[in-house]
Design an enzyme around this catalytic site. Sequence first.
Site, short mmCIF file in Angstrom:
data_model
loop_
_atom_site.label_atom_id
_atom_site.label_comp_id
_atom_site.label_asym_id
_atom_site.label_seq_id
_atom_site.Cartn_x
_atom_site.Cartn_y
_atom_site.Cartn_z
N SER A 189 -121.66 67.35 39.92
CA SER A 189 -122.00 67.17 41.32
C SER A 189 -123.22 67.95 41.78
O SER A 189 -123.73 67.69 42.85
CB SER A 189 -120.82 67.56 42.19
OG SER A 189 -120.66 68.96 42.14
N HIS A 217 -116.33 63.25 41.65
CA HIS A 217 -117.51 62.77 42.38
C HIS A 217 -117.85 61.32 42.07
O HIS A 217 -118.96 60.87 42.37
CB HIS A 217 -118.70 63.69 42.12
CG HIS A 217 -118.53 65.02 42.77
ND1 HIS A 217 -118.87 65.27 44.08
CD2 HIS A 217 -117.97 66.16 42.31
CE1 HIS A 217 -118.56 66.52 44.39
NE2 HIS A 217 -118.01 67.08 43.33
N LYS A 248 -113.02 63.58 48.85
CA LYS A 248 -114.47 63.35 48.90
C LYS A 248 -114.71 61.89 49.30
O LYS A 248 -114.55 61.57 50.48
CB LYS A 248 -115.10 63.80 47.60
CG LYS A 248 -115.06 65.35 47.53
CD LYS A 248 -115.46 65.98 46.23
CE LYS A 248 -115.29 67.51 46.36
NZ LYS A 248 -115.38 68.21 45.09
C1 LIG Z 1 -114.58 69.43 44.66
C2 LIG Z 1 -114.26 69.36 43.18
C3 LIG Z 1 -112.96 69.49 42.72
C4 LIG Z 1 -111.84 69.87 43.63
O1 LIG Z 1 -111.43 68.82 44.43
P1 LIG Z 1 -110.79 69.15 45.85
O2 LIG Z 1 -109.97 67.96 46.16
O3 LIG Z 1 -111.91 69.41 46.78
O4 LIG Z 1 -109.95 70.39 45.66
C5 LIG Z 1 -112.69 69.27 41.38
N1 LIG Z 1 -113.67 68.97 40.51
C6 LIG Z 1 -114.95 68.87 40.91
C7 LIG Z 1 -115.99 68.52 39.90
C8 LIG Z 1 -115.29 69.07 42.25
O5 LIG Z 1 -116.57 69.01 42.64
#
Ligand SMILES: *Cc1c(COP(=O)(O)O)cnc(C)c1O
Length: 407
Positions: A189, A217, A248
Site C-alpha cells: 500500500s 488494499h 478500506k
Molecule cells: C490496513 C492494513 C491492514 C489492517 O487492516 P485493518 O482492517 O485496517 O485493521 C492489514 N494489512 C495491510 C497491508 C494493511 O494496509
Amino acid sequence: MDYQSAFQDAVRRVKAEGRYRVFADLLRRKGDFPVARWRTEDGKVRDVTVWCSNDYLGMGQLPCVVESMKKAIDDVGSGAGGTRNISGTTHYHVELERSLADLHQKDSALLFTSGYIANEATLATLGKILPGLIMFSDELNHASMIEGVKGARCEKRIWRHNDVAHLEELLAAAPKDAPKVIAFESVYSMDGDIGPLEAVCDLADKYGALTYLDEVHAVGLYGLRGAGIAERDGLMDRIDIIEGTLGKAFGVMGGYIAADGAIVDAIRSLAPGFIFTTALPPALAAGARASVEYLKAAHHLREQHQERAASLKTQLLAAGYPVMPSDTHIVPVKVGDPVLCKRISDMLLDEHGIYVQPINYPTVPRGTERLRLTPSPLHTDAMFDQLVEALDDVWERASEQAGVARG
Ligand SMILES: *Cc1c(COP(=O)(O)O)cnc(C)c1O
C-alpha cells in the site's frame, strides 16, 4: 525510575526526527465525500478535500450501505453483546461470512474485528497448528503480519521484497518435510506495487508450502467481482488463505480470512484473537455485507477508480512532480525528508484545504518519505487542478522553510 521523563523522552526522540504525529480532527459529510469538515486547533471549522482516504471508492457514504446499518440498529440494537462463542454470533455475521466466502470462491470465511487482528491471529495460530512450521515472509509485509509471524513462535525466513529467486533459495534450503507457509501481500500500500502471485504459487506447489495472501488494499478494487488481485489474475484457487479488510474499499470496519473449510474451522477453534473478543456490532456486519454485495456487481466503479488514478499520475508527472512508479491506484509522490514532508502536508491543509497525510518512517524507510495520494471515483478534474495548483504554490516555499528549520 523517573517514569514521567521516560515517556517524555520517548516522544522527544520521535519529535527530533520530525515524525511526531498530529491527527487531523475531521468530520466527513455524507454525500459530499471526499469533502470533509476540519476542526482547527483554535476551534474553527473549514471544508477540506481528503486525498488520503483508504475508503477508496467512497463506499462509506453509499446510501445502501448506510441504510442497511441503520436498519440493523433499528432491528437489533447496537452491540453484539458477546464473543462469537457466547451469544455474539448474529445472523448478520453468518450472512456476511457467506458473502465473503462466495466473493473469494472458498468454502468458508471467518470475521475478525479488524484486518490487523485477522493477520495477527491467523498467522500466530498457524504456528500452533503446524508443528515445525517455517514461515516465509516478504520483508515489506504489513506490521500486523510481522506480529503474527512473531506470535507463531516458529522459525521464520524473510525474503527480499517481491524477489522470488530469493524466496526459492530459502525454500530450497529448508528441510523438505517441514510445513511451510509463504506470507505476502497483493497490493503493497505504500509503493503501490503488486506481489508476484503466480510465481509464488508455483514455488508453493514445488516446495509443498501453503500460501497466505493479504489482499487488504485490493479487495473491492480488483477482479471482476472485487475479490482482489488473485481474482484478476485467475489465481484464487491457488491461494490457500486470503485475508482482507472491510474497513478500506468496503468502507466499514472489520477483517476476515477466506479459505478451505478445514483451515477456517481450525482457526475459529484455536485463535485467541478470534475467540476472546466481542463480535463486531451487527450493524457493521450488515453495512459490510451490503458493500461487498454491491461491489460484486459494480465493476464500473473499479474502472472509474483506475481511470482516476492513472489520470492523476499523468497530470502530476506532467507538472514535474516525482510520482513514484506504481502499478495500482496508489499515487505516491516522493519527498524524501520527514520534516519537509510534514511541512508540505501542513501547508496544503492550512493554506489550500487539501488534506494529505505525510507518510514517514517507520511506515516507509527513511529517505523515502512521501505524500500518498489515493484519488477515488469522486475526485473530480477540478479537484485534480486544485491539487496541482496547491502543490505548485507550496512545494518550493516548503523546501526553503524546512531547510531553515533544520539549520
Ligand atoms: C490496513 C492494513 C491492514 C489492517 O487492516 P485493518 O482492517 O485496517 O485493521 C492489514 N494489512 C495491510 C497491508 C494493511 O494496509
